[in-house]
Design an enzyme around this catalytic site. Structure first.
Site, PDB file in Angstrom:
ATOM      1  N   ILE A  22       9.120 -35.534 -19.605  1.00 43.85           N
ATOM      2  CA  ILE A  22       9.721 -34.261 -19.192  1.00 43.85           C
ATOM      3  C   ILE A  22      10.977 -34.501 -18.366  1.00 43.85           C
ATOM      4  O   ILE A  22      12.023 -33.900 -18.613  1.00 43.85           O
ATOM      5  CB  ILE A  22       8.694 -33.418 -18.421  1.00 43.85           C
ATOM      6  CG1 ILE A  22       7.546 -33.015 -19.351  1.00 43.85           C
ATOM      7  CG2 ILE A  22       9.353 -32.174 -17.824  1.00 43.85           C
ATOM      8  CD1 ILE A  22       6.328 -32.463 -18.630  1.00 43.85           C
ATOM      9  N   ASN A  93       9.904 -32.759 -10.025  1.00 44.70           N
ATOM     10  CA  ASN A  93       9.249 -32.993 -11.297  1.00 44.70           C
ATOM     11  C   ASN A  93       8.179 -34.083 -11.252  1.00 44.70           C
ATOM     12  O   ASN A  93       7.627 -34.446 -12.277  1.00 44.70           O
ATOM     13  CB  ASN A  93      10.316 -33.356 -12.352  1.00 44.70           C
ATOM     14  CG  ASN A  93       9.718 -33.767 -13.681  1.00 44.70           C
ATOM     15  OD1 ASN A  93       9.030 -32.993 -14.325  1.00 44.70           O
ATOM     16  ND2 ASN A  93       9.953 -35.017 -14.077  1.00 44.70           N
ATOM     17  N   ASN A  97      -1.363 -37.203 -13.213  1.00 45.52           N
ATOM     18  CA  ASN A  97      -2.758 -36.779 -13.213  1.00 45.52           C
ATOM     19  C   ASN A  97      -3.616 -38.035 -13.105  1.00 45.52           C
ATOM     20  O   ASN A  97      -4.014 -38.635 -14.098  1.00 45.52           O
ATOM     21  CB  ASN A  97      -3.067 -36.010 -14.492  1.00 45.52           C
ATOM     22  CG  ASN A  97      -4.381 -35.246 -14.390  1.00 45.52           C
ATOM     23  OD1 ASN A  97      -5.232 -35.568 -13.575  1.00 45.52           O
ATOM     24  ND2 ASN A  97      -4.528 -34.230 -15.219  1.00 45.52           N
ATOM     25  N   SER A 143       1.483 -27.273 -12.962  1.00 43.63           N
ATOM     26  CA  SER A 143       0.515 -27.568 -14.015  1.00 43.63           C
ATOM     27  C   SER A 143      -0.546 -26.480 -14.080  1.00 43.63           C
ATOM     28  O   SER A 143      -0.959 -25.936 -13.051  1.00 43.63           O
ATOM     29  CB  SER A 143      -0.166 -28.912 -13.752  1.00 43.63           C
ATOM     30  OG  SER A 143      -1.285 -29.088 -14.606  1.00 43.63           O
ATOM     31  N   LYS A 144      -1.038 -26.218 -15.277  1.00 38.43           N
ATOM     32  CA  LYS A 144      -2.125 -25.258 -15.463  1.00 38.43           C
ATOM     33  C   LYS A 144      -3.388 -25.694 -14.734  1.00 38.43           C
ATOM     34  O   LYS A 144      -4.250 -24.860 -14.432  1.00 38.43           O
ATOM     35  CB  LYS A 144      -2.392 -25.055 -16.956  1.00 38.43           C
ATOM     36  CG  LYS A 144      -2.727 -26.311 -17.750  1.00 38.43           C
ATOM     37  CD  LYS A 144      -4.185 -26.596 -17.887  1.00 38.43           C
ATOM     38  CE  LYS A 144      -4.450 -27.791 -18.791  1.00 38.43           C
ATOM     39  NZ  LYS A 144      -5.861 -28.205 -18.803  1.00 38.43           N
ATOM     40  N   GLN A 150      -9.748 -28.760 -14.166  1.00 32.29           N
ATOM     41  CA  GLN A 150      -9.848 -29.677 -15.293  1.00 32.29           C
ATOM     42  C   GLN A 150     -11.134 -30.492 -15.227  1.00 32.29           C
ATOM     43  O   GLN A 150     -11.755 -30.784 -16.236  1.00 32.29           O
ATOM     44  CB  GLN A 150      -8.643 -30.614 -15.337  1.00 32.29           C
ATOM     45  CG  GLN A 150      -8.711 -31.672 -16.441  1.00 32.29           C
ATOM     46  CD  GLN A 150      -7.493 -32.569 -16.449  1.00 32.29           C
ATOM     47  OE1 GLN A 150      -6.378 -32.110 -16.666  1.00 32.29           O
ATOM     48  NE2 GLN A 150      -7.703 -33.848 -16.188  1.00 32.29           N
ATOM     49  N   TYR A 156      -5.095 -34.247  -7.903  1.00 32.71           N
ATOM     50  CA  TYR A 156      -4.033 -33.630  -8.696  1.00 32.71           C
ATOM     51  C   TYR A 156      -4.145 -32.110  -8.685  1.00 32.71           C
ATOM     52  O   TYR A 156      -3.145 -31.396  -8.529  1.00 32.71           O
ATOM     53  CB  TYR A 156      -4.101 -34.157 -10.117  1.00 32.71           C
ATOM     54  CG  TYR A 156      -3.009 -33.678 -11.042  1.00 32.71           C
ATOM     55  CD1 TYR A 156      -1.708 -34.172 -10.938  1.00 32.71           C
ATOM     56  CD2 TYR A 156      -3.278 -32.738 -12.034  1.00 32.71           C
ATOM     57  CE1 TYR A 156      -0.708 -33.739 -11.790  1.00 32.71           C
ATOM     58  CE2 TYR A 156      -2.286 -32.307 -12.898  1.00 32.71           C
ATOM     59  CZ  TYR A 156      -1.000 -32.803 -12.770  1.00 32.71           C
ATOM     60  OH  TYR A 156      -0.008 -32.377 -13.623  1.00 32.71           O
TER      61      TYR A 156
END
Length: 265
Positions: A22, A93, A97, A143-144, A150, A156
């Protein structure tokens, strides 16, 4: 569309990842727009990337930095300002994870926070005097995981939740200076790091197919260039009245009805 970024000094942390990451995609799209990408990262790849940009006629700079070290981050900003005299936008940025879950040590958990959210605070803090001068803006890459969870990645998840909190906090704090603060939220994007993870799995291809199917729009992951293009729009004057917002570029992953997934079958 001309985004009006030509000649703007855009500082991007976490920008020396592998080709196709990214951050690396963002700096190249900035160069395409005539902006001046400034790389802040610890990885030596930054030297190669800046050399490539300079071959394109882009006056780029690499400030090799441990982004968790306050002194190094302050020195990185000093180096940038010594060369350019200003900063027009900051794109935070950094994101790894790292799987620091409930079984992690205190030190591992804190290291995850330092990398994934404290680095955002440090770069923004030291760049802020120059953002005030330029009435620049801040974009945090989120991040979602901050919203959906998660599993197995407490550090994270906590850090990325913090990133969203800071985005809104800074939007409030900095309105009086004409500085905007927004977040770009990513769900599933096939980066080199993602590919490396898939390769560690016994059933990697099957897992990848399942993940793609879970994304409502077109049943595919978000391309890094789609993330980069949205990032550039948000930091540009074409988005001049947008602040305190969480912008999702995720093919509907977080918000759309899961029943849509069945329509892809």
């Amino acid at each position: 569309m001309d985004l009006g970024l030509k000649g703007k000094i855009i500082v991007v942390s976490g920008s020396a990842g592998k080709a196709g990451s990214i951050g690396e995609t963002i700096i190249n799209r900035l160069a395409d727009e005539g902006a001046i990408p400034v790389l802040v990262d610890r990885n030596d790849r930054g030297h190669e990337y800046v050399a490539n940009l300079q071959k394109r006629g882009i006056d780029s700079l690499f400030a090799q930095t441990n982004v968790t070290d306050p002194i190094q981050m302050e020195n990185a900003v000093k180096k940038i300002v010594e060369k350019y005299g200003r900063i027009d936008a900051v794109i935070n940025n950094v994101g790894v994870n790292d799987g620091a879950g409930l079984d992690a040590s205190y030190e591992q958990f804190m290291d995850s926070l330092k990398l994934n959210v404290v680095s955002y605070f440090l770069l923004t803090k030291f760049a802020l005097p120059y953002l005030k001068e330029s009435k620049g803006n801040i974009l945090n890459i989120g991040s979602k995981v901050a919203l959906t969870g998660q599993g197995g990645t407490s550090g994270y998840a906590a850090a990325k939740g913090g990133v969203l909190g800071l985005t809104r906090e800074w939007a409030v704090d900095l309105i009086k200076f004409g500085i905007r603060s927004n977040a770009l939220i990513i769900a599933e994007s096939y980066t080199p790091a993602y590919e490396d993870w898939i390769k560690t799995l016994e059933d990697g291809e099957a897992t990848l197919a399942k993940i793609n199917k879970s994304i409502p729009f077109e049943g595919r992951m978000t391309k890094t260039v789609e993330l980069a293009d949205t990032a550039l729009f948000i930091i540009s004057e074409r988005s001049s009245h947008t602040t305190g917002q969480f912008v999702f570029v995720d093919g509907g992953y977080v918000h759309l009805d899961r029943s849509l997934i069945n329509d892809l079958e």
